[in-house]
Design a protein around this motif. Structure first.
Motif, PDB file in Angstrom:
ATOM      1  N   ALA A 101       0.810  -1.224   0.000  1.00  0.00           N
ATOM      2  CA  ALA A 101       0.000   0.000   0.000  1.00  0.00           C
ATOM      3  C   ALA A 101       0.844   1.276   0.000  1.00  0.00           C
ATOM      4  O   ALA A 101       0.548   2.206  -0.777  1.00  0.00           O
ATOM      5  N   PRO A 102       1.893   1.406   0.830  1.00  0.00           N
ATOM      6  CA  PRO A 102       2.704   2.632   0.775  1.00  0.00           C
ATOM      7  C   PRO A 102       3.393   2.814  -0.580  1.00  0.00           C
ATOM      8  O   PRO A 102       3.613   3.949  -1.016  1.00  0.00           O
ATOM      9  N   CYS A 103       3.736   1.696  -1.237  1.00  0.00           N
ATOM     10  CA  CYS A 103       4.338   1.795  -2.576  1.00  0.00           C
ATOM     11  C   CYS A 103       3.360   2.450  -3.544  1.00  0.00           C
ATOM     12  O   CYS A 103       3.710   3.361  -4.311  1.00  0.00           O
ATOM     13  N   LEU A 104       2.119   1.980  -3.530  1.00  0.00           N
ATOM     14  CA  LEU A 104       1.122   2.465  -4.471  1.00  0.00           C
ATOM     15  C   LEU A 104       0.769   3.923  -4.201  1.00  0.00           C
ATOM     16  O   LEU A 104       0.505   4.686  -5.128  1.00  0.00           O
ATOM     17  N   LYS A 105       0.807   4.309  -2.934  1.00  0.00           N
ATOM     18  CA  LYS A 105       0.476   5.685  -2.574  1.00  0.00           C
ATOM     19  C   LYS A 105       1.493   6.671  -3.133  1.00  0.00           C
ATOM     20  O   LYS A 105       1.126   7.785  -3.541  1.00  0.00           O
ATOM     21  N   GLU A 106       2.784   6.291  -3.165  1.00  0.00           N
ATOM     22  CA  GLU A 106       3.796   7.241  -3.613  1.00  0.00           C
ATOM     23  C   GLU A 106       3.984   7.255  -5.130  1.00  0.00           C
ATOM     24  O   GLU A 106       4.616   8.160  -5.663  1.00  0.00           O
ATOM     25  N   MET A 107       3.436   6.265  -5.842  1.00  0.00           N
ATOM     26  CA  MET A 107       3.709   6.186  -7.280  1.00  0.00           C
ATOM     27  C   MET A 107       3.170   7.365  -8.083  1.00  0.00           C
ATOM     28  O   MET A 107       3.841   7.820  -9.023  1.00  0.00           O
ATOM     29  N   PRO A 108       1.994   7.935  -7.758  1.00  0.00           N
ATOM     30  CA  PRO A 108       1.591   9.148  -8.482  1.00  0.00           C
ATOM     31  C   PRO A 108       2.573  10.303  -8.297  1.00  0.00           C
ATOM     32  O   PRO A 108       2.786  11.104  -9.220  1.00  0.00           O
ATOM     33  N   ASP A 109       3.192  10.393  -7.126  1.00  0.00           N
ATOM     34  CA  ASP A 109       4.197  11.437  -6.905  1.00  0.00           C
ATOM     35  C   ASP A 109       5.466  11.159  -7.710  1.00  0.00           C
ATOM     36  O   ASP A 109       6.088  12.077  -8.234  1.00  0.00           O
ATOM     37  N   LEU A 110       5.850   9.903  -7.814  1.00  0.00           N
ATOM     38  CA  LEU A 110       6.978   9.545  -8.666  1.00  0.00           C
ATOM     39  C   LEU A 110       6.672   9.870 -10.128  1.00  0.00           C
ATOM     40  O   LEU A 110       7.525  10.368 -10.862  1.00  0.00           O
ATOM     41  N   GLN A 111       5.425   9.609 -10.535  1.00  0.00           N
ATOM     42  CA  GLN A 111       5.010   9.941 -11.897  1.00  0.00           C
ATOM     43  C   GLN A 111       5.070  11.450 -12.123  1.00  0.00           C
ATOM     44  O   GLN A 111       5.566  11.916 -13.154  1.00  0.00           O
ATOM     45  N   ALA A 112       4.582  12.220 -11.147  1.00  0.00           N
ATOM     46  CA  ALA A 112       4.596  13.680 -11.266  1.00  0.00           C
ATOM     47  C   ALA A 112       6.030  14.202 -11.331  1.00  0.00           C
ATOM     48  O   ALA A 112       6.344  15.095 -12.136  1.00  0.00           O
ATOM     49  N   PHE A 113       6.909  13.658 -10.506  1.00  0.00           N
ATOM     50  CA  PHE A 113       8.315  14.070 -10.538  1.00  0.00           C
ATOM     51  C   PHE A 113       8.936  13.722 -11.878  1.00  0.00           C
ATOM     52  O   PHE A 113       9.634  14.537 -12.487  1.00  0.00           O
ATOM     53  N   SER A 114       8.680  12.529 -12.357  1.00  0.00           N
ATOM     54  CA  SER A 114       9.232  12.088 -13.638  1.00  0.00           C
ATOM     55  C   SER A 114       8.822  13.025 -14.771  1.00  0.00           C
ATOM     56  O   SER A 114       9.630  13.347 -15.654  1.00  0.00           O
ATOM     57  N   ALA A 115       7.579  13.472 -14.730  1.00  0.00           N
ATOM     58  CA  ALA A 115       7.055  14.328 -15.796  1.00  0.00           C
ATOM     59  C   ALA A 115       7.737  15.688 -15.851  1.00  0.00           C
ATOM     60  O   ALA A 115       7.682  16.375 -16.880  1.00  0.00           O
ATOM     61  N   THR A 116       8.393  16.100 -14.765  1.00  0.00           N
ATOM     62  CA  THR A 116       9.051  17.410 -14.742  1.00  0.00           C
ATOM     63  C   THR A 116      10.507  17.353 -15.208  1.00  0.00           C
ATOM     64  O   THR A 116      11.140  18.394 -15.355  1.00  0.00           O
ATOM     65  N   GLN A 117      11.048  16.174 -15.468  1.00  0.00           N
ATOM     66  CA  GLN A 117      12.487  16.038 -15.648  1.00  0.00           C
ATOM     67  C   GLN A 117      12.996  16.256 -17.066  1.00  0.00           C
ATOM     68  O   GLN A 117      14.160  16.585 -17.255  1.00  0.00           O
ATOM     69  N   GLY A 118      12.163  16.049 -18.057  1.00  0.00           N
ATOM     70  CA  GLY A 118      12.618  16.260 -19.419  1.00  0.00           C
ATOM     71  C   GLY A 118      13.648  15.227 -19.846  1.00  0.00           C
ATOM     72  O   GLY A 118      13.898  14.226 -19.166  1.00  0.00           O
ATOM     73  N   ALA A 119      14.307  15.514 -20.981  1.00  0.00           N
ATOM     74  CA  ALA A 119      15.216  14.529 -21.583  1.00  0.00           C
ATOM     75  C   ALA A 119      16.540  14.413 -20.852  1.00  0.00           C
ATOM     76  O   ALA A 119      17.236  13.410 -20.989  1.00  0.00           O
ATOM     77  N   ASN A 120      16.923  15.443 -20.077  1.00  0.00           N
ATOM     78  CA  ASN A 120      18.236  15.438 -19.449  1.00  0.00           C
ATOM     79  C   ASN A 120      18.196  15.372 -17.926  1.00  0.00           C
ATOM     80  O   ASN A 120      19.241  15.425 -17.273  1.00  0.00           O
ATOM     81  N   GLY A 121      17.013  15.264 -17.363  1.00  0.00           N
ATOM     82  CA  GLY A 121      16.898  15.235 -15.916  1.00  0.00           C
ATOM     83  C   GLY A 121      17.036  13.831 -15.358  1.00  0.00           C
ATOM     84  O   GLY A 121      17.542  12.915 -16.014  1.00  0.00           O
ATOM     85  N   VAL A 122      16.582  13.668 -14.132  1.00  0.00           N
ATOM     86  CA  VAL A 122      16.632  12.371 -13.467  1.00  0.00           C
ATOM     87  C   VAL A 122      15.576  11.460 -14.083  1.00  0.00           C
ATOM     88  O   VAL A 122      14.406  11.831 -14.186  1.00  0.00           O
ATOM     89  N   GLN A 123      15.977  10.277 -14.516  1.00  0.00           N
ATOM     90  CA  GLN A 123      15.001   9.319 -15.021  1.00  0.00           C
ATOM     91  C   GLN A 123      14.499   8.467 -13.863  1.00  0.00           C
ATOM     92  O   GLN A 123      15.252   8.115 -12.955  1.00  0.00           O
ATOM     93  N   VAL A 124      13.219   8.181 -13.892  1.00  0.00           N
ATOM     94  CA  VAL A 124      12.594   7.336 -12.873  1.00  0.00           C
ATOM     95  C   VAL A 124      12.356   5.956 -13.479  1.00  0.00           C
ATOM     96  O   VAL A 124      11.819   5.846 -14.583  1.00  0.00           O
ATOM     97  N   VAL A 125      12.756   4.927 -12.777  1.00  0.00           N
ATOM     98  CA  VAL A 125      12.531   3.554 -13.206  1.00  0.00           C
ATOM     99  C   VAL A 125      11.976   2.773 -12.022  1.00  0.00           C
ATOM    100  O   VAL A 125      12.529   2.840 -10.921  1.00  0.00           O
ATOM    101  N   GLY A 126      10.878   2.078 -12.222  1.00  0.00           N
ATOM    102  CA  GLY A 126      10.350   1.208 -11.192  1.00  0.00           C
ATOM    103  C   GLY A 126      10.831  -0.220 -11.399  1.00  0.00           C
ATOM    104  O   GLY A 126      11.037  -0.643 -12.539  1.00  0.00           O
ATOM    105  N   ILE A 127      11.031  -0.932 -10.312  1.00  0.00           N
ATOM    106  CA  ILE A 127      11.274  -2.372 -10.380  1.00  0.00           C
ATOM    107  C   ILE A 127      10.231  -3.034  -9.484  1.00  0.00           C
ATOM    108  O   ILE A 127      10.251  -2.846  -8.263  1.00  0.00           O
TER     109      ILE A 127
END
Length: 215
Positions: A101-127
């Motif tokens: 449950a805590p994993c699923l709760k934070e994933m929209p925030d990870l998605q939002a962060f990822s969307a701000t990074q562009g081509a040269n920023g931090v890439q987000v990868v889930g495992i």
């Protein structure tokens, strides 16, 4: 005779260590600790002490060292060579599972962060330490578009190899553009702003070494 401040400090650390140990019974207690630098240090030490030794021959990533190579598969079944696939950009790697449950709760925030990074920023990868159908269903339902790899949970899974021998979830690591393990994070992020602060390569690491916990 120790000073009052020293006695109080020891008492606080002991209390935090006890709370960290309670992760196996009350996960929310330890997740609250995860939001502070001191809590991260206590969790790292306490959970590392409880972790089983990795199987013989399994290389575990160490802070500052290159992440040991491994081959995982994405949700479509395509083989991905790690950390080679992440070369050239810093990468925030988030270990999760569909039942966490805590994993699923934070994933929209990870998605939002990822969307701000562009081509040269931090890439987000889930495992995802889960089965592929459950992962695919969750990603479709919640609109997660950053890359997600899949691995079967176990004593030699990707989380163990990334410094989390007993499998606390969620668990995140920051890998440098040249493949070195820079930071580890036990437990969920509070929001996208906290993710951005933590993913800053110049910000201090919150854990002193490999984390550990229980699947």
């Amino acid at each position: 005779m120790p000073s009052h401040r020293a006695v109080v400090g020891v008492a606080v650390l002991a209390a935090l260590a006890g709370a960290a140990a309670s992760l196996f019974f009350e996960p929310t207690v330890a997740y609250r600790l995860a939001g502070t630098a001191l809590g991260q240090r206590v969790l790292g030490v306490t959970l590392k002490a409880r972790a089983p030794a990795p199987p013989a021959g399994v290389a575990v990533a160490q802070p500052g060292a290159t992440v040991p190579p491994m081959t995982l598969r994405d949700v479509a079944g395509t083989a991905v060579e790690v950390p080679r696939a992440w070369a050239g950009r810093p990468t925030l790697v988030n270990l999760w599972a569909s039942w966490c449950a805590p994993c699923l709760k934070e994933m929209p925030d990870l998605q939002a962060f990822s969307a701000t990074q562009g081509a040269n920023g931090v890439q987000v990868v889930g495992i995802a330490l889960d089965d592929a159908p459950a992962v695919q269903a969750f990603l479709r339902q919640h609109g997660i578009t950053y890359p997600v790899l899949v691995d079967a949970p176990g004593p030699a899974d990707a989380g163990v190899r990334l410094g989390n021998p007993a499998g606390v979830l969620p668990y995140s690591v920051l890998v440098s553009a040249d493949g070195r393990l820079q930071k580890t994070r036990i437990g969920p992020f509070a929001d996208a702003a906290e993710i951005a602060r933590w993913a800053d390569a110049d910000a201090p690491a919150q854990t002193p070494g490999p984390a550990a916990g229980g699947h």
